[in-house]
Motif scaffolding. Sequence first.
Motif, PDB file in Angstrom:
ATOM      1  N   THR A  96       1.248  -1.373   0.175  1.00 26.17           N
ATOM      2  CA  THR A  96       0.025  -0.042  -0.194  1.00 26.17           C
ATOM      3  C   THR A  96       1.075   1.995   0.101  1.00 26.17           C
ATOM      4  O   THR A  96       0.083   2.128  -0.497  1.00 26.17           O
ATOM      5  CB  THR A  96      -1.144  -0.029   1.663  1.00 26.17           C
ATOM      6  N   GLY A  97       2.052   0.652   0.290  1.00 25.08           N
ATOM      7  CA  GLY A  97       2.779   2.409   0.101  1.00 25.08           C
ATOM      8  C   GLY A  97       2.844   2.547   1.585  1.00 25.08           C
ATOM      9  O   GLY A  97       4.012   3.676   2.312  1.00 25.08           O
ATOM     10  N   PHE A  98       2.737   1.834   3.000  1.00 26.36           N
ATOM     11  CA  PHE A  98       2.744   2.082   3.880  1.00 26.36           C
ATOM     12  C   PHE A  98       3.082   1.340   5.363  1.00 26.36           C
ATOM     13  O   PHE A  98       2.871  -0.132   4.772  1.00 26.36           O
ATOM     14  CB  PHE A  98       1.170   2.931   4.311  1.00 26.36           C
ATOM     15  N   ALA A  99       3.912   0.898   6.009  1.00 27.80           N
ATOM     16  CA  ALA A  99       3.772   0.749   6.535  1.00 27.80           C
ATOM     17  C   ALA A  99       3.774   0.858   8.344  1.00 27.80           C
ATOM     18  O   ALA A  99       3.705   1.931   9.167  1.00 27.80           O
ATOM     19  CB  ALA A  99       5.484   0.046   6.689  1.00 27.80           C
ATOM     20  N   ASN A 100       3.617  -0.174   9.511  1.00 24.00           N
ATOM     21  CA  ASN A 100       3.056  -0.479  10.557  1.00 24.00           C
ATOM     22  C   ASN A 100       4.456  -0.121  11.284  1.00 24.00           C
ATOM     23  O   ASN A 100       5.164  -0.944  12.000  1.00 24.00           O
ATOM     24  CB  ASN A 100       2.449  -1.328  10.870  1.00 24.00           C
ATOM     25  N   TRP A 101       4.740   0.541  12.911  1.00 24.11           N
ATOM     26  CA  TRP A 101       5.758   0.757  13.603  1.00 24.11           C
ATOM     27  C   TRP A 101       5.131   0.426  14.834  1.00 24.11           C
ATOM     28  O   TRP A 101       3.907   0.660  15.185  1.00 24.11           O
ATOM     29  CB  TRP A 101       5.976   1.925  13.510  1.00 24.11           C
ATOM     30  N   ARG A 102       5.588  -1.287  15.453  1.00 26.12           N
ATOM     31  CA  ARG A 102       5.012  -1.442  17.544  1.00 26.12           C
ATOM     32  C   ARG A 102       5.731  -1.706  18.362  1.00 26.12           C
ATOM     33  O   ARG A 102       7.069  -2.209  17.386  1.00 26.12           O
ATOM     34  CB  ARG A 102       3.753  -2.604  16.961  1.00 26.12           C
ATOM     35  N   VAL A 103       5.737  -1.389  19.229  1.00 30.97           N
ATOM     36  CA  VAL A 103       6.406  -1.427  19.825  1.00 30.97           C
ATOM     37  C   VAL A 103       5.763  -2.205  21.379  1.00 30.97           C
ATOM     38  O   VAL A 103       4.864  -1.009  22.084  1.00 30.97           O
ATOM     39  CB  VAL A 103       7.813  -0.743  20.085  1.00 30.97           C
ATOM     40  N   THR A 104       6.165  -2.847  22.136  1.00 35.23           N
ATOM     41  CA  THR A 104       5.424  -3.059  23.422  1.00 35.23           C
ATOM     42  C   THR A 104       6.271  -2.154  24.705  1.00 35.23           C
ATOM     43  O   THR A 104       7.643  -2.228  24.648  1.00 35.23           O
ATOM     44  CB  THR A 104       5.417  -5.187  23.473  1.00 35.23           C
ATOM     45  N   ALA A 119       9.388   3.972   2.261  1.00 35.48           N
ATOM     46  CA  ALA A 119       9.640   3.623   0.519  1.00 35.48           C
ATOM     47  C   ALA A 119       9.501   2.218   0.800  1.00 35.48           C
ATOM     48  O   ALA A 119       9.441   0.818   1.409  1.00 35.48           O
ATOM     49  CB  ALA A 119      11.212   3.483   0.437  1.00 35.48           C
ATOM     50  N   GLU A 120       9.082   0.813  -0.658  1.00 35.31           N
ATOM     51  CA  GLU A 120       8.397  -0.875  -0.495  1.00 35.31           C
ATOM     52  C   GLU A 120      10.319  -0.935  -0.075  1.00 35.31           C
ATOM     53  O   GLU A 120      10.328  -2.766   0.856  1.00 35.31           O
ATOM     54  CB  GLU A 120       8.642  -0.726  -1.638  1.00 35.31           C
ATOM     55  N   VAL A 152       8.975  -3.613  15.937  1.00 34.55           N
ATOM     56  CA  VAL A 152       8.481  -4.089  15.581  1.00 34.55           C
ATOM     57  C   VAL A 152       8.298  -3.728  13.239  1.00 34.55           C
ATOM     58  O   VAL A 152       6.497  -2.856  13.869  1.00 34.55           O
ATOM     59  CB  VAL A 152       7.477  -5.076  15.532  1.00 34.55           C
ATOM     60  N   TYR A 153       8.471  -3.606  12.879  1.00 31.07           N
ATOM     61  CA  TYR A 153       8.213  -3.200  11.327  1.00 31.07           C
ATOM     62  C   TYR A 153       7.582  -3.662  10.356  1.00 31.07           C
ATOM     63  O   TYR A 153       7.761  -5.148  10.995  1.00 31.07           O
ATOM     64  CB  TYR A 153       8.848  -2.269  11.146  1.00 31.07           C
ATOM     65  N   SER A 154       6.522  -3.398  10.087  1.00 30.55           N
ATOM     66  CA  SER A 154       6.162  -4.675   9.373  1.00 30.55           C
ATOM     67  C   SER A 154       5.115  -3.502   7.905  1.00 30.55           C
ATOM     68  O   SER A 154       4.225  -2.426   7.845  1.00 30.55           O
ATOM     69  CB  SER A 154       4.606  -5.804   9.993  1.00 30.55           C
ATOM     70  N   ARG A 155       5.664  -3.449   6.849  1.00 26.41           N
ATOM     71  CA  ARG A 155       4.828  -3.461   5.610  1.00 26.41           C
ATOM     72  C   ARG A 155       3.585  -3.624   5.634  1.00 26.41           C
ATOM     73  O   ARG A 155       3.158  -4.903   5.581  1.00 26.41           O
ATOM     74  CB  ARG A 155       5.560  -3.564   4.165  1.00 26.41           C
ATOM     75  N   ILE A 156       2.458  -2.792   5.253  1.00 30.31           N
ATOM     76  CA  ILE A 156       0.905  -2.892   4.508  1.00 30.31           C
ATOM     77  C   ILE A 156       0.394  -3.322   3.697  1.00 30.31           C
ATOM     78  O   ILE A 156       0.587  -2.309   2.995  1.00 30.31           O
ATOM     79  CB  ILE A 156      -0.055  -1.722   5.407  1.00 30.31           C
ATOM     80  N   SER A 157      -0.035  -3.963   3.602  1.00 31.09           N
ATOM     81  CA  SER A 157       0.395  -4.901   2.011  1.00 31.09           C
ATOM     82  C   SER A 157      -1.818  -5.285   1.596  1.00 31.09           C
ATOM     83  O   SER A 157      -2.389  -5.506   2.627  1.00 31.09           O
ATOM     84  CB  SER A 157       0.719  -6.478   1.355  1.00 31.09           C
ATOM     85  N   GLN A 158      -2.087  -5.913   0.723  1.00 33.77           N
ATOM     86  CA  GLN A 158      -3.783  -5.971   0.882  1.00 33.77           C
ATOM     87  C   GLN A 158      -3.633  -6.594  -0.162  1.00 33.77           C
ATOM     88  O   GLN A 158      -2.688  -7.131  -0.534  1.00 33.77           O
ATOM     89  CB  GLN A 158      -4.326  -4.525   0.154  1.00 33.77           C
TER      90      GLN A 158
END
Length: 377
Positions: free
Chosen positions: A177-185, A225-226, A264-270
């Motif tokens: 999608t061009g976007f990514a999710n950053w998450r951390v506990t 960026a991808e 935790v980094y994950s690209r958002i795809s569909q």
Amino acid sequence: MNRPLRVLVNGGGIGGLTLATALAERGHQVDVAELREQLEALGVGIIQPSNALHVMREIGVLDDCLAAGFEWEVLTICDPAGATLAKIPQPRMGDAPSNNGIPRPALARVLADAAVKAGATLRFGTTIGTLREDAHGIEAALTDGQVGRYDLVVGFDGIGSPLRRHLYGEKYAPEYTGFANWRVTVPRSPEVRGVVMSSGNLNAKALLTPISAEQMYLGSVFAEAEDFRPDPERAHEQLRERLAGFGGPIAEALAQITDPAAVVYSRISQVTVEEPWHVGRIVLAGDAAHASTPHLAQGAAMAVEDALVLAQSLDAEDTVPAALAAWEARRRPRAMWVQALSRAVLKQETGTATTPEEDELLKVGIPGAAHVLVRPY
């Protein structure tokens, strides 16, 4: 269905284990093939909205989920500085709670224990090698050498689904999608007793989600960026840089992050499988068929709904093909609506142009979507 079925579930994630439990409880013989060598769950935590908790009640694990997580009822909206703008009570489906935040590993354990207790067999370190279907069923050879005949094969094998490639090749490869999710506990702040969402004119949104009495996670979505990957030595600093304009509880959470490996980094795809989700006795479900962006917190909820409705459809119909057709007729409109609105919210929040159809969906909004999704499905 007037006889027990032999079912092979490819994928031992949230949807696959929910299906295994629902089917085994109904007397079907279920094998789950999971490529990972042991039970583990990637990521940090997830939100179980009320419709997902309704499914957990149906398979008998609601109390276990609530004990392992953090139940909450109110969504708090803040400005970037942390000042509260609104507190929005969340709806319920039946008598299920409004929401539960839960660590992914804890949910995996709850669901795996339930599947085994119901009588399902979990096979780790293996996946489907070959499939041969005839008029009477499917012969499946697993990569660990196990060969068996099944009445139904279900692909709960994720956004990169090998079973989807078996059916359709690369036609429905994941679309970035061009976007990514950053998450951390991080440790849960006492005042964070439900999701806290901070947004404003920063072209960014950050959320705090409690997942236990002791923990919460910080999440945020950015255009990336991808080929971008966080620097292993300074991922926490890169996240801080992206959220530098936020104060209040977001800034307090950021200050607690000292380990780059915790991010935790994950690209958002569909994925949108536009053709039927079932071919013969093989069916795709969850992210394998309809992966969405995370903006409605409904990805796992759609997977467990898929699982429960598939079990119900097998109850109600006389043949496997009839059950699969009935299942897809119920599931496709709802899952596609979630996917379309999730993508529209992503575009709106990141300043990307939306279509007229997406503008209509956005009139519902995230609070409105919660009320839509607690209606019977």
